[in-house]
Design a protein around this motif. Structure first.
Motif, mmCIF file in Angstrom:
data_model
loop_
_atom_site.group_PDB
_atom_site.id
_atom_site.type_symbol
_atom_site.label_atom_id
_atom_site.label_comp_id
_atom_site.label_asym_id
_atom_site.label_seq_id
_atom_site.Cartn_x
_atom_site.Cartn_y
_atom_site.Cartn_z
ATOM 1 N N TYR A 33 0.639 -1.139 -0.067
ATOM 2 C CA TYR A 33 -0.003 0.121 -0.049
ATOM 3 C C TYR A 33 0.749 1.106 -0.013
ATOM 4 C CZ TYR A 33 -3.568 -3.245 1.144
ATOM 5 O OH TYR A 33 -4.488 -4.210 1.490
ATOM 6 N N PHE A 35 0.879 5.571 0.637
ATOM 7 C CA PHE A 35 0.071 6.751 0.985
ATOM 8 C C PHE A 35 0.812 7.804 1.000
ATOM 9 C CE2 PHE A 35 -2.338 3.770 3.865
ATOM 10 C CZ PHE A 35 -1.519 2.605 3.800
ATOM 11 N N TYR A 37 0.855 11.424 3.409
ATOM 12 C CA TYR A 37 0.513 12.190 4.566
ATOM 13 C C TYR A 37 0.958 13.792 4.451
ATOM 14 C CZ TYR A 37 -0.850 8.174 7.023
ATOM 15 O OH TYR A 37 -1.574 6.857 7.394
ATOM 16 N N PHE A 47 -3.737 12.472 6.871
ATOM 17 C CA PHE A 47 -3.895 11.100 5.956
ATOM 18 C C PHE A 47 -4.562 11.859 4.787
ATOM 19 C CE2 PHE A 47 -4.795 7.249 3.609
ATOM 20 C CZ PHE A 47 -6.019 7.398 3.283
ATOM 21 N N ARG A 50 -4.559 6.774 0.145
ATOM 22 C CA ARG A 50 -4.193 5.127 0.207
ATOM 23 C C ARG A 50 -4.351 4.692 -1.214
ATOM 24 N NH1 ARG A 50 -7.717 3.644 2.815
ATOM 25 N NH2 ARG A 50 -8.722 2.674 1.172
ATOM 26 N N PHE A 91 4.864 13.643 3.257
ATOM 27 C CA PHE A 91 5.437 12.636 3.299
ATOM 28 C C PHE A 91 4.669 11.326 2.428
ATOM 29 C CE2 PHE A 91 8.521 13.163 6.544
ATOM 30 C CZ PHE A 91 8.092 14.098 7.357
ATOM 31 N N LEU A 105 4.308 1.656 8.527
ATOM 32 C CA LEU A 105 4.663 2.630 7.519
ATOM 33 C C LEU A 105 5.904 3.126 7.472
ATOM 34 C CD1 LEU A 105 1.456 5.210 8.159
ATOM 35 C CD2 LEU A 105 1.998 3.918 6.184
ATOM 36 N N TYR B 35 5.365 5.949 16.565
ATOM 37 C CA TYR B 35 6.447 6.350 15.744
ATOM 38 C C TYR B 35 7.059 7.422 16.393
ATOM 39 C CZ TYR B 35 4.131 4.058 11.594
ATOM 40 O OH TYR B 35 3.445 3.075 10.935
ATOM 41 N N PHE B 45 9.111 3.838 12.714
ATOM 42 C CA PHE B 45 8.355 2.947 13.280
ATOM 43 C C PHE B 45 9.094 2.317 14.650
ATOM 44 C CE2 PHE B 45 5.268 -0.183 14.180
ATOM 45 C CZ PHE B 45 6.070 -1.348 14.353
ATOM 46 N N ASN B 100 -7.411 -2.624 3.943
ATOM 47 C CA ASN B 100 -7.378 -1.311 3.352
ATOM 48 C C ASN B 100 -7.541 -0.227 4.118
ATOM 49 O OD1 ASN B 100 -9.937 -1.948 3.459
ATOM 50 N ND2 ASN B 100 -10.437 -1.406 1.412
ATOM 51 N N PRO B 102 -6.379 2.917 6.302
ATOM 52 C CA PRO B 102 -5.266 3.610 6.667
ATOM 53 C C PRO B 102 -5.004 3.605 8.041
ATOM 54 C CG PRO B 102 -6.842 5.217 5.900
ATOM 55 C CD PRO B 102 -7.484 3.815 5.846
ATOM 56 N N GLN B 103 -3.714 4.114 8.577
ATOM 57 C CA GLN B 103 -3.364 4.568 9.914
ATOM 58 C C GLN B 103 -3.727 6.029 9.846
ATOM 59 O OE1 GLN B 103 0.485 3.437 10.874
ATOM 60 N NE2 GLN B 103 0.611 1.513 9.832
ATOM 61 N N HIS B 104 -4.595 6.266 11.032
ATOM 62 C CA HIS B 104 -4.795 7.512 11.534
ATOM 63 C C HIS B 104 -3.755 8.090 12.850
ATOM 64 C CE1 HIS B 104 -8.003 8.111 8.708
ATOM 65 N NE2 HIS B 104 -8.329 6.846 8.743
ATOM 66 N N PHE B 105 -3.425 9.223 12.469
ATOM 67 C CA PHE B 105 -2.380 9.533 13.633
ATOM 68 C C PHE B 105 -3.041 10.575 14.629
ATOM 69 C CE2 PHE B 105 1.969 8.101 12.611
ATOM 70 C CZ PHE B 105 1.638 7.626 11.158
#
Lengths: 117, 114
Positions: A33, A35, A37, A47, A50, A91, A105, B35, B45, B100, B102-105
């Protein structure tokens, strides 16, 4: 091993110009995947998009568009008619699933975009 | 919509002290990632948890430890702090049942070591 390279460290444009941020990735995995950011001066990571490795269709969201090309291992990001509020560090990141779960990531070095009025 | 919550936002410590950072993921997210972002650097990471079990480990020093609790919140414990630990620490969450997602920060914890 996986790697993401953003060759442009800093870009400066004048408002209303179009700008493209480059991203090149490396991985031997067939499923991955990608991404983007955004990190504004306030510091949070936002975000944007993706993409999975099986979907090369380009995407447009308002003034933002993304061009994914597996042949060149690139996932470039274009901002059309840039605005001062677009000023931030952007990024590009890569993720490879592990044990059928979402993986960490791996970020590129980031591109600092400065949009001047 | 609810976001990832991190506390504290800012933390100042001295060398050799300990620190605990907390992360509350988005509701129904089952995976938490930590992170570390040094000044002018990209996020690196540290460690992740899936369903309260460690799922992956990155460049996390032995002086650091982390866990995810039954309510899915996570804590990063840091001991014998060094000047080089000064950084922005992010927690991210995602729903990994569907790959699918995404990572949310969170907004991050800015740790300064004096």
């Amino acid at each position: 091993a996986q790697k993401v390279t953003q060759a442009q460290t800093e870009i400066s444009v004048v408002e209303k110009e179009d700008v493209t941020l480059d991203c090149v990735y490396e991985t031997r995995d067939t499923t991955y995947y990608l991404f983007w950011y955004k990190q504004p001066p306030s510091g949070e990571l936002v975000f944007l998009i993706r993409r999975n490795s099986f979907d090369e269709q380009n995407e447009i969201s308002g003034r933002y568009s993304w061009n994914f090309q597996k042949s060149t291992s690139s996932f470039n990001f274009t901002i059309t008619a840039s605005q001062v509020v677009d000023s931030a560090v952007y990024f590009c990141a890569l993720s490879v699933p592990i044990y059928n779960q979402g993986g960490k990531l791996i970020f590129g070095q980031g591109t600092e975009l400065s949009v001047k009025p | 919509a609810a976001g990832v919550i991190q506390s504290p936002r800012h933390l100042i410590k001295e060398k050799r002290e300990t620190a605990t950072l907390k992360c509350y993921p988005i509701p129904r997210h089952d995976t938490v990632y930590w992170y570390q972002q040094g000044p002018g650097q990209d996020p690196q990471f540290l460690i992740s948890f899936y369903e309260k079990m460690q799922s992956d480990k990155g460049s996390i020093p032995d002086r650091f430890s982390a866990q995810q609790f039954s309510d899915y919140h996570s804590e990063l414990n840091m001991s014998s702090l060094e000047l080089g630990d000064s950084a922005l620490y992010f927690c991210a969450s995602s729903a990994n049942r569907a790959l699918n997602q995404p990572q949310h920060f969170g907004d991050g914890t800015r740790l300064s070591i004096l």
